[in-house]
Each structure stands twice: as structure tokens, then as C-alpha cells.
Design a protein around this motif. Structure first.
Motif, PDB file in Angstrom:
ATOM      1  N   ARG A  41       6.341  18.204   4.772  1.00 22.81           N
ATOM      2  CA  ARG A  41       6.687  19.035   3.608  1.00 22.81           C
ATOM      3  C   ARG A  41       5.696  18.802   2.473  1.00 22.81           C
ATOM      4  NH1 ARG A  41      12.048  17.571   1.376  1.00 22.81           N
ATOM      5  NH2 ARG A  41      11.436  19.158  -0.170  1.00 22.81           N
ATOM      6  N   ALA A  42       5.302  17.558   2.281  1.00 19.10           N
ATOM      7  CA  ALA A  42       4.355  17.253   1.212  1.00 19.10           C
ATOM      8  C   ALA A  42       3.006  17.912   1.476  1.00 19.10           C
ATOM      9  CB  ALA A  42       4.201  15.747   1.070  1.00 19.10           C
ATOM     10  N   SER A  43       2.546  17.863   2.725  1.00 17.60           N
ATOM     11  CA  SER A  43       1.278  18.513   3.074  1.00 17.60           C
ATOM     12  C   SER A  43       1.361  20.020   2.868  1.00 17.60           C
ATOM     13  CB  SER A  43       0.905  18.210   4.532  1.00 17.60           C
ATOM     14  OG  SER A  43       0.520  16.867   4.692  1.00 17.60           O
ATOM     15  N   GLU A  44       2.465  20.615   3.296  1.00 18.40           N
ATOM     16  CA  GLU A  44       2.643  22.055   3.120  1.00 18.40           C
ATOM     17  C   GLU A  44       2.640  22.426   1.639  1.00 18.40           C
ATOM     18  OE1 GLU A  44       6.276  22.746   5.149  1.00 18.40           O
ATOM     19  OE2 GLU A  44       5.396  22.520   7.154  1.00 18.40           O
ATOM     20  N   ALA A  45       3.317  21.621   0.829  1.00 18.41           N
ATOM     21  CA  ALA A  45       3.379  21.904  -0.603  1.00 18.41           C
ATOM     22  C   ALA A  45       1.999  21.784  -1.245  1.00 18.41           C
ATOM     23  CB  ALA A  45       4.368  20.952  -1.284  1.00 18.41           C
ATOM     24  N   ALA A  46       1.249  20.771  -0.853  1.00 20.02           N
ATOM     25  CA  ALA A  46      -0.091  20.587  -1.409  1.00 20.02           C
ATOM     26  C   ALA A  46      -1.011  21.732  -0.998  1.00 20.02           C
ATOM     27  CB  ALA A  46      -0.667  19.245  -0.959  1.00 20.02           C
ATOM     28  N   LEU A  47      -0.954  22.126   0.270  1.00 21.23           N
ATOM     29  CA  LEU A  47      -1.796  23.235   0.739  1.00 21.23           C
ATOM     30  C   LEU A  47      -1.419  24.543   0.039  1.00 21.23           C
ATOM     31  CD1 LEU A  47      -1.880  22.373   4.546  1.00 21.23           C
ATOM     32  CD2 LEU A  47      -3.790  22.198   2.948  1.00 21.23           C
ATOM     33  N   ALA A  48      -0.129  24.742  -0.184  1.00 22.63           N
ATOM     34  CA  ALA A  48       0.315  25.948  -0.877  1.00 22.63           C
ATOM     35  C   ALA A  48      -0.207  25.996  -2.311  1.00 22.63           C
ATOM     36  CB  ALA A  48       1.839  26.030  -0.870  1.00 22.63           C
ATOM     37  N   ARG A  49      -0.457  24.830  -2.892  1.00 22.65           N
ATOM     38  CA  ARG A  49      -1.021  24.755  -4.241  1.00 22.65           C
ATOM     39  C   ARG A  49      -2.544  24.915  -4.235  1.00 22.65           C
ATOM     40  NH1 ARG A  49      -1.466  20.745  -6.905  1.00 22.65           N
ATOM     41  NH2 ARG A  49      -1.439  21.825  -8.918  1.00 22.65           N
ATOM     42  N   GLY A  50      -3.121  25.041  -3.045  1.00 25.46           N
ATOM     43  CA  GLY A  50      -4.568  25.204  -2.959  1.00 25.46           C
ATOM     44  C   GLY A  50      -5.327  23.920  -2.732  1.00 25.46           C
ATOM     45  N   ALA A  51      -4.626  22.851  -2.386  1.00 26.89           N
ATOM     46  CA  ALA A  51      -5.300  21.576  -2.137  1.00 26.89           C
ATOM     47  C   ALA A  51      -6.194  21.684  -0.907  1.00 26.89           C
ATOM     48  CB  ALA A  51      -4.277  20.456  -1.929  1.00 26.89           C
ATOM     49  N   SER A  52      -7.313  21.010  -0.968  1.00 23.21           N
ATOM     50  CA  SER A  52      -8.235  20.917   0.154  1.00 23.21           C
ATOM     51  C   SER A  52      -8.908  19.559   0.071  1.00 23.21           C
ATOM     52  CB  SER A  52      -9.294  22.023   0.079  1.00 23.21           C
ATOM     53  OG  SER A  52     -10.135  21.823  -1.056  1.00 23.21           O
ATOM     54  N   THR A  53      -9.615  19.196   1.125  1.00 21.16           N
ATOM     55  CA  THR A  53     -10.318  17.912   1.111  1.00 21.16           C
ATOM     56  C   THR A  53     -11.262  17.837  -0.086  1.00 21.16           C
ATOM     57  OG1 THR A  53     -10.193  17.679   3.517  1.00 21.16           O
ATOM     58  CG2 THR A  53     -11.905  16.427   2.380  1.00 21.16           C
TER      59      THR A  53
ATOM     60  N   MET B 188       0.855  -1.192   0.000  1.00 16.83           N
ATOM     61  CA  MET B 188       0.000   0.000   0.000  1.00 16.83           C
ATOM     62  C   MET B 188       0.889   1.240   0.000  1.00 16.83           C
ATOM     63  SD  MET B 188      -3.339   1.120   2.270  1.00 16.83           S
ATOM     64  CE  MET B 188      -2.526   1.646   3.781  1.00 16.83           C
ATOM     65  N   PRO B 189       1.151   1.832  -1.169  1.00 17.71           N
ATOM     66  CA  PRO B 189       1.895   3.084  -1.230  1.00 17.71           C
ATOM     67  C   PRO B 189       1.011   4.276  -0.906  1.00 17.71           C
ATOM     68  CG  PRO B 189       1.413   2.307  -3.439  1.00 17.71           C
ATOM     69  CD  PRO B 189       0.841   1.284  -2.495  1.00 17.71           C
ATOM     70  N   TYR B 190       1.660   5.372  -0.552  1.00  9.37           N
ATOM     71  CA  TYR B 190       0.978   6.595  -0.114  1.00  9.37           C
ATOM     72  C   TYR B 190       1.324   7.758  -1.027  1.00  9.37           C
ATOM     73  CZ  TYR B 190       0.433  10.892   2.650  1.00  9.37           C
ATOM     74  OH  TYR B 190       0.118  12.160   3.068  1.00  9.37           O
ATOM     75  N   VAL B 191       0.357   8.629  -1.272  1.00  8.07           N
ATOM     76  CA  VAL B 191       0.614   9.906  -1.927  1.00  8.07           C
ATOM     77  C   VAL B 191      -0.212  10.982  -1.233  1.00  8.07           C
ATOM     78  CG1 VAL B 191      -1.215   9.659  -3.675  1.00  8.07           C
ATOM     79  CG2 VAL B 191       0.774  11.117  -4.150  1.00  8.07           C
ATOM     80  N   THR B 192       0.364  12.161  -1.088  1.00  5.03           N
ATOM     81  CA  THR B 192      -0.375  13.299  -0.556  1.00  5.03           C
ATOM     82  C   THR B 192      -1.219  13.894  -1.674  1.00  5.03           C
ATOM     83  OG1 THR B 192       1.373  13.803   1.043  1.00  5.03           O
ATOM     84  CG2 THR B 192      -0.170  15.583   0.510  1.00  5.03           C
ATOM     85  N   GLY B 193      -2.519  13.936  -1.474  1.00  7.77           N
ATOM     86  CA  GLY B 193      -3.408  14.467  -2.492  1.00  7.77           C
ATOM     87  C   GLY B 193      -3.096  15.921  -2.820  1.00  7.77           C
ATOM     88  N   GLY B 194      -3.057  16.242  -4.122  1.00  6.23           N
ATOM     89  CA  GLY B 194      -2.815  17.613  -4.540  1.00  6.23           C
ATOM     90  C   GLY B 194      -1.366  18.034  -4.536  1.00  6.23           C
ATOM     91  N   ILE B 195      -0.441  17.085  -4.371  1.00  4.96           N
ATOM     92  CA  ILE B 195       0.976  17.423  -4.236  1.00  4.96           C
ATOM     93  C   ILE B 195       1.553  18.070  -5.484  1.00  4.96           C
ATOM     94  CG2 ILE B 195       1.683  15.088  -4.912  1.00  4.96           C
ATOM     95  CD1 ILE B 195       3.483  17.447  -2.433  1.00  4.96           C
TER      96      ILE B 195
END
Length: 258
Positions: A63-75, A19-26
Motif C-alpha cells: 500500500r505504501a509503494s502504491e501510494a508513493a507511486l500515485a504521488r509521482g514518486a520514482s527512483t 534500522m527503521p524503514y520508510v517508503t520514499g515519496g510516501i
């Protein structure tokens, strides 16, 4: 087919679970990583819903979460992206912190997951004695809520976690945060043996699985592995889906050697 049905069926053939993982919106077009995971032989895929205070995650996932949020990612945006993915043939397991569940309320949150094609959920900061409401709502929505167990979990609570978890039991290999490590923690084998003594539910070992050798060793104890930081470090360093596929394919071969 539920996450647990899928993992049990594959485990029962002797297959090591991946089970690999990816941060959504990265990254732009981030769902292409899901396609790469599936092509590499993933048995389930964990999709992190970015959160501003990921307390159980190490530097890489932070860092991945911060990068995704900076791109405008949300649930909502991540789930909208997932809803457009078709034909993966691999169950999706969302992971996030309980604050995001409470933001919309467990019912609305689980319904949104289901509409997006998600069939599993991990909430690492939700203790088993506070899980009643979310567990019931998730089950009603067709979502398998997987619970975590650590080396410090006492036996009575471990039995409750193993009984109430759905999909699989997430075995945290060591006390600490997520992240790559030089070797598999010695506590991993003892923990998985304790879980197996009270449940036949699939056991996936996470926190620190970074190399094919570690995956192979983990497979000797658990039914499979969760690989997060090692994937996300590559993505943060600029690796595209094909590069990640190559890495995961090596883990897949290692798991298949057992």
C-alpha cells in the motif's frame, strides 16, 4: 565510514541496533521522517524505492509503494530528495527490487545512490548466486550490498551469504512477506544462531518486528532489528514524524534494556 563500520562500532559497545524503514515519496515532505528516525536513535535508515510489484512485501508496504507511486514518486525523485537531506548523521540504506537496478544498469544505479548520500543497498529478490555483478559495482561505488538469509536457506548457501554480504546480514525471521505479527517467529532464534556460527558481521532481524516487546526479544538473538510495516502502517494512518518518533523511541528503549 561504511554502513558496516558504523554498525560494528555501535554493536561492539553493546548497543542494540535499530534500522527503521520508510517508503520514499510516501507523503509531502517525507524526508522529515528520516529526521525523526535519527532523533529516535536509529543506527541506520532503510529507504524503500517504490516498485509496482513488490513481491516480498506484505499488504502494508505494498500500500505504501502504491501510494508513493500515485504521488509521482520514482527512483530519481526519491534520490533527488535524499540528496537535499543534510546532517542526519545516520547511514542510509536503499532497498528495492532488481528490475529497478537493471533499468539504469548496476553502474549508473549505484553511482546515483552514492551521489544521493546512500551508502547501503538491499535487493531482496537478488539471490546470492546471481549477485556477482551488482556486488562488484556496489563495492566500487562505496555501497554496502547487504544480502538476505531465511530459515529455509541451506547451510552451504548461508555461509556464502554471510561471507559475501556487506554492511550486515539481513535475517528474515520467517518464510513469507513483510508485515506486523502478534509474536516473534520461533524460527528467528535458530536462524540468527546459524548466521552467527559462520560470521561476525552484524545481524539485523526483520519481517514482523512490531512492538517493543518483540524488539527486546529479537535483541536476545540478533544484533538489532529492522522495523518496516509497523512504521508504515502508522504513516498510512496519518501519523506525522513526531508520532513516529515516539513509537521508535519506545523501540529504542526496549533495545537498550538488553
Amino acid at each position: 565510514m561504511t554502513v558496516e563500520d558504523r554498525l560494528r562500532a555501535r554493536r561492539d559497545t553493546g548497543r542494540g541496533l535499530l534500522m527503521p524503514y520508510v517508503t520514499g515519496g510516501i507523503a509531502p515532505g517525507w524526508t522529515r521522517y528520516l529526521e525523526a528516525f535519527a532523533a529516535a536513535g536509529a543506527d541506520a535508515i532503510e529507504v524503500g524505492l517504490p516498485f509496482s510489484d513488490p513481491t516480498l512485501d506484505g499488504v502494508t508496504i505494498q500500500r505504501a509503494s502504491e501510494a508513493a507511486l500515485a504521488r509521482g514518486a520514482s527512483t530519481r525523485r526519491v534520490l533527488a530528495d535524499l540528496a537535499e537531506v543534510a546532517g542526519l548523521g545516520v547511514p542510509l540504506v536503499a532497498s528495492t527490487y532488481y528490475n529497478l537496478v537493471l533499468h539504469d544498469g548496476p553502474g549508473a544505479f549505484c553511482a546515483a545512490l552514492r551521489r544521493a548520500g546512500v551508502s547501503g543497498l538491499i535487493v531482496p529478490d537478488l539471490p546470492v548466486h546471481e549477485a556477482d555483478e551488482l556486488a562488484g559495482v556496489a563495492a566500487a561505488a562505496g555501497i554496502d550490498l547487504a544480502l538476505l538469509a531465511s530459515p529455509a536457506t541451506p547451510d552451504p548457501r548461508l555461509g556464502e551469504i554471510a561471507r559475501r554480504s556487506r554492511g550486515f546480514v539481513y535475517a528474515v525471521s520467517l518464510m513469507g512477506t513483510t508485515g506486523e505479527r502478534a509474536g516473534l517467529a520461533a524460527s528467528a532464534g535458530e536462524l540468527t544462531a546459524r548466521i552467527r556460527s559462520v560470521s561476525d558481521r552484524p545481524v539485523l532481524l526483520g519481517f514482523g518486528i512490531s512492538t517493543p516487546d518483540q524488539a527486546r526479544e529479537a535483541r536476545r538473538h540478533a544484533d538489532g532489528v529492522v522495523v518496516g510495516a509497523a512504521v508504515m502502517r502508522r504513516v498510512l494512518d496519518g501519523a506525522g514524524p513526531d508520532d513516529v518518533l515516539t513509537f521508535l523511541a519506545a523501540l529504542r528503549r526496549a533495545l537498550d534494556q538488553e
